[in-house]
Design an enzyme around this catalytic site. Structure first.
Site, mmCIF file in Angstrom:
data_model
loop_
_atom_site.group_PDB
_atom_site.id
_atom_site.type_symbol
_atom_site.label_atom_id
_atom_site.label_comp_id
_atom_site.label_asym_id
_atom_site.label_seq_id
_atom_site.Cartn_x
_atom_site.Cartn_y
_atom_site.Cartn_z
ATOM 1 N N ALA A 122 0.866 -1.185 0.000
ATOM 2 C CA ALA A 122 0.000 0.000 0.000
ATOM 3 C C ALA A 122 0.900 1.231 0.000
ATOM 4 C CB ALA A 122 -0.895 -0.021 1.237
ATOM 5 N N GLY A 139 0.714 -5.030 0.995
ATOM 6 C CA GLY A 139 -0.500 -5.134 0.182
ATOM 7 C C GLY A 139 -0.241 -5.789 -1.170
ATOM 8 N N GLU A 176 -0.459 -9.374 -0.488
ATOM 9 C CA GLU A 176 -1.865 -9.682 -0.184
ATOM 10 C C GLU A 176 -2.710 -9.743 -1.452
ATOM 11 O OE1 GLU A 176 -2.057 -6.478 2.675
ATOM 12 O OE2 GLU A 176 -2.410 -7.897 4.301
ATOM 13 N N GLU A 211 4.958 -5.030 7.253
ATOM 14 C CA GLU A 211 4.217 -3.955 7.926
ATOM 15 C C GLU A 211 4.686 -3.717 9.346
ATOM 16 O OE1 GLU A 211 2.845 -6.358 6.062
ATOM 17 O OE2 GLU A 211 1.233 -5.542 4.821
HETATM 18 N N1 DAK Z 1 4.594 3.263 -0.680
HETATM 19 C C1 DAK Z 1 4.962 4.466 -1.240
HETATM 20 N N2 DAK Z 1 6.064 4.606 -1.963
HETATM 21 C C2 DAK Z 1 6.873 3.538 -2.134
HETATM 22 C C3 DAK Z 1 6.568 2.278 -1.576
HETATM 23 C C4 DAK Z 1 5.348 2.160 -0.818
HETATM 24 N N3 DAK Z 1 4.919 0.995 -0.290
HETATM 25 N N4 DAK Z 1 7.540 1.402 -1.901
HETATM 26 C C5 DAK Z 1 8.416 2.103 -2.653
HETATM 27 N N5 DAK Z 1 8.021 3.367 -2.790
HETATM 28 C C6 DAK Z 1 8.699 4.457 -3.511
HETATM 29 C C7 DAK Z 1 9.914 4.948 -2.738
HETATM 30 O O1 DAK Z 1 9.522 5.878 -1.744
HETATM 31 C C8 DAK Z 1 10.708 5.574 -3.863
HETATM 32 O O2 DAK Z 1 10.141 6.836 -4.174
HETATM 33 P P1 DAK Z 1 11.081 8.143 -4.389
HETATM 34 O O3 DAK Z 1 11.893 8.273 -3.163
HETATM 35 O O4 DAK Z 1 11.917 7.789 -5.607
HETATM 36 O O5 DAK Z 1 10.106 9.241 -4.615
HETATM 37 C C9 DAK Z 1 10.435 4.655 -5.027
HETATM 38 O O6 DAK Z 1 9.238 3.949 -4.728
HETATM 39 C C10 DAK Z 1 11.535 3.614 -5.228
HETATM 40 O O7 DAK Z 1 11.727 2.950 -3.993
HETATM 41 P P2 DAK Z 1 13.176 2.778 -3.313
HETATM 42 O O8 DAK Z 1 14.084 3.907 -3.656
HETATM 43 O O9 DAK Z 1 12.938 2.510 -1.877
HETATM 44 O O10 DAK Z 1 13.666 1.457 -4.081
HETATM 45 P P3 DAK Z 1 14.705 0.372 -3.539
HETATM 46 O O11 DAK Z 1 14.979 -0.502 -4.711
HETATM 47 O O12 DAK Z 1 15.858 1.008 -2.830
HETATM 48 O O13 DAK Z 1 13.883 -0.461 -2.424
HETATM 49 C C11 DAK Z 1 11.930 -1.655 -1.572
HETATM 50 C C12 DAK Z 1 12.770 -1.238 -2.821
HETATM 51 C C13 DAK Z 1 10.679 -2.351 -2.060
HETATM 52 C C14 DAK Z 1 12.741 -2.611 -0.713
HETATM 53 C C15 DAK Z 1 11.601 -0.372 -0.742
HETATM 54 O O14 DAK Z 1 11.025 0.615 -1.622
HETATM 55 C C16 DAK Z 1 10.611 -0.632 0.352
HETATM 56 O O15 DAK Z 1 10.980 -1.146 1.439
HETATM 57 N N6 DAK Z 1 9.354 -0.249 0.146
HETATM 58 C C17 DAK Z 1 8.308 -0.364 1.180
HETATM 59 C C18 DAK Z 1 7.859 -1.802 1.318
HETATM 60 C C19 DAK Z 1 6.802 -1.932 2.399
HETATM 61 O O16 DAK Z 1 7.064 -1.654 3.582
HETATM 62 N N7 DAK Z 1 5.621 -2.375 1.992
HETATM 63 C C20 DAK Z 1 4.475 -2.498 2.933
HETATM 64 C C21 DAK Z 1 3.683 -1.226 2.919
HETATM 65 S S1 DAK Z 1 2.338 -1.265 4.102
HETATM 66 C C22 DAK Z 1 -5.354 -2.547 3.988
HETATM 67 C C23 DAK Z 1 -4.846 -3.027 2.806
HETATM 68 C C24 DAK Z 1 -3.498 -3.094 2.610
HETATM 69 C C25 DAK Z 1 -2.622 -2.646 3.557
HETATM 70 C C26 DAK Z 1 -3.096 -2.174 4.746
HETATM 71 C C27 DAK Z 1 -4.464 -2.104 4.968
HETATM 72 N N8 DAK Z 1 -6.740 -2.484 4.211
HETATM 73 C C28 DAK Z 1 -7.624 -3.018 3.151
HETATM 74 C C29 DAK Z 1 -7.315 -2.032 5.432
HETATM 75 C C30 DAK Z 1 -1.191 -2.738 3.251
HETATM 76 C C31 DAK Z 1 -0.214 -2.118 3.913
HETATM 77 C C32 DAK Z 1 1.122 -2.116 3.300
HETATM 78 O O17 DAK Z 1 1.347 -2.679 2.261
#
Ligand code: DAK
Length: 258
Positions: free
Chosen positions: A65, A109, A112, A132
């Site tokens: 997400a 997400g 998921e 998360e």
């Molecule tokens: N959200 C927003 N931006 C993201 C992102 C994300 N999840 N993942 C990556 N980006 C963006 C980065 O901020 C970066 O943007 P700029 O800085 O260039 O503007 C760009 O994508 C490239 O990312 P990185 O520079 O970080 O790229 P790397 O290759 O160095 O790293 C990575 C890739 C995937 C390891 C890293 O980006 C990362 O850790 N991303 C976050 C992964 C994460 O924590 N995912 C879980 C998010 S929480 C619900 C439904 C769903 C959910 C909750 C509730 N309901 C129906 C109630 C879900 C929650 C989640 O998924």
């Protein structure tokens, strides 16, 4: 229809959806989810489409997400507006078979959404995880439930509690994905599988899907009863007569889809 965050193509009987928000690694912002739901509704309603495919880029299926979009929301705000809840279950509600073709990151997400699909084909570059906890929250769209059913309690606990992601080989070993494919061949292999499924009678494919999904929702005896009722119902289909006659006559079946 032109979408901002996804591409949608009809390839014969296949509805092919590509998540396309490269600057954010296909992070699932609200606008992307709305695009996706619109496309899924359209493809589900299209009688010429038998199978749906959802894929991303080489680098990311979806990195979760959109963290930046949700980071400042308050509890009462997300509760009252049903923030990122509305519409997130649409894939799981599809009646036609849905294949996820995953390369690169499928996190949070993203993992998921892949798990809401019926089959996950993984490129050897794929990484699955529920990170998360490292953001101070928990999986919110089925991660603690579907992952546990797929890989078992201990592995799901390890992944959700540590935030570690697993590679494609580990995901296959634990039953999350049905196959690991060299990244260069992921889309062509996905198309082959989608075409194979699309060559089957659509109502029967939908009945298979409904019956298998039933096994997640009910007891074994109820599930077996449901399966038997559906099995009996297939004997009302012309395609059952055609399929079995073709076998007996040693020829290929000509399905009419009803
Ligand atoms: N959200 C927003 N931006 C993201 C992102 C994300 N999840 N993942 C990556 N980006 C963006 C980065 O901020 C970066 O943007 P700029 O800085 O260039 O503007 C760009 O994508 C490239 O990312 P990185 O520079 O970080 O790229 P790397 O290759 O160095 O790293 C990575 C890739 C995937 C390891 C890293 O980006 C990362 O850790 N991303 C976050 C992964 C994460 O924590 N995912 C879980 C998010 S929480 C619900 C439904 C769903 C959910 C909750 C509730 N309901 C129906 C109630 C879900 C929650 C989640 O998924």
């Amino acid at each position: 229809m032109i979408y901002q965050n996804i591409n949608v193509e009809k390839r014969g009987k296949i509805g092919w959806i590509t998540l396309n928000r490269p600057k954010a690694l296909n992070a699932l912002c609200q606008a992307l989810i709305e695009d996706l739901n619109h496309a899924l509704n359209m493809l589900e309603d299209d009688v010429s489409i038998h199978v749906l495919v959802i894929t991303g880029s080489d680098k990311a299926f979806a990195a979760g997400a959109d963290i930046k979009e949700m980071k400042d929301r308050s509890y009462i705000d997300v509760y009252m507006t049903d923030f990122i809840t509305k519409g997130w279950q649409r894939i799981a509600q599809c009646r036609k078979p849905v294949i996820a073709a995953v390369a690169g990151y499928a996190l949070g997400g993203g993992c998921e959404i892949a798990m809401m699909c019926d089959i996950i084909l993984a490129a050897d570059t794929a990484k699955f995880g529920q990170p998360e906890i490292a953001l101070g929250t928990i999986p919110g769209s089925g991660g603690t439930q579907r992952l546990t059913r797929a890989v078992g309690k201990s592995k799901a606990m390890e992944l959700c509690l540590s935030g570690r992601s697993m590679d494609a080989v580990e995901a296959e070993k634990y039953g999350l994905v049905s196959r690991v494919i060299p990244a260069a061949d992921l889309l062509s292999e996905t198309m082959k599988l989608a075409e194979k499924i699309a060559s089957m009678p659509l109502p029967v494919a939908m009945m298979v899907k409904e019956s298998i999904n039933r096994s997640y929702e009910t007891t074994l005896s109820e599930g077996l009863l449901f399966e038997r009722r559906v099995f009996h119902a297939t004997f009302s289909l012309q395609d059952q007569k055609e399929g079995m006659s073709a076998f007996a006559e040693k020829r290929a079946p000509q399905f009419k889809q009803q």
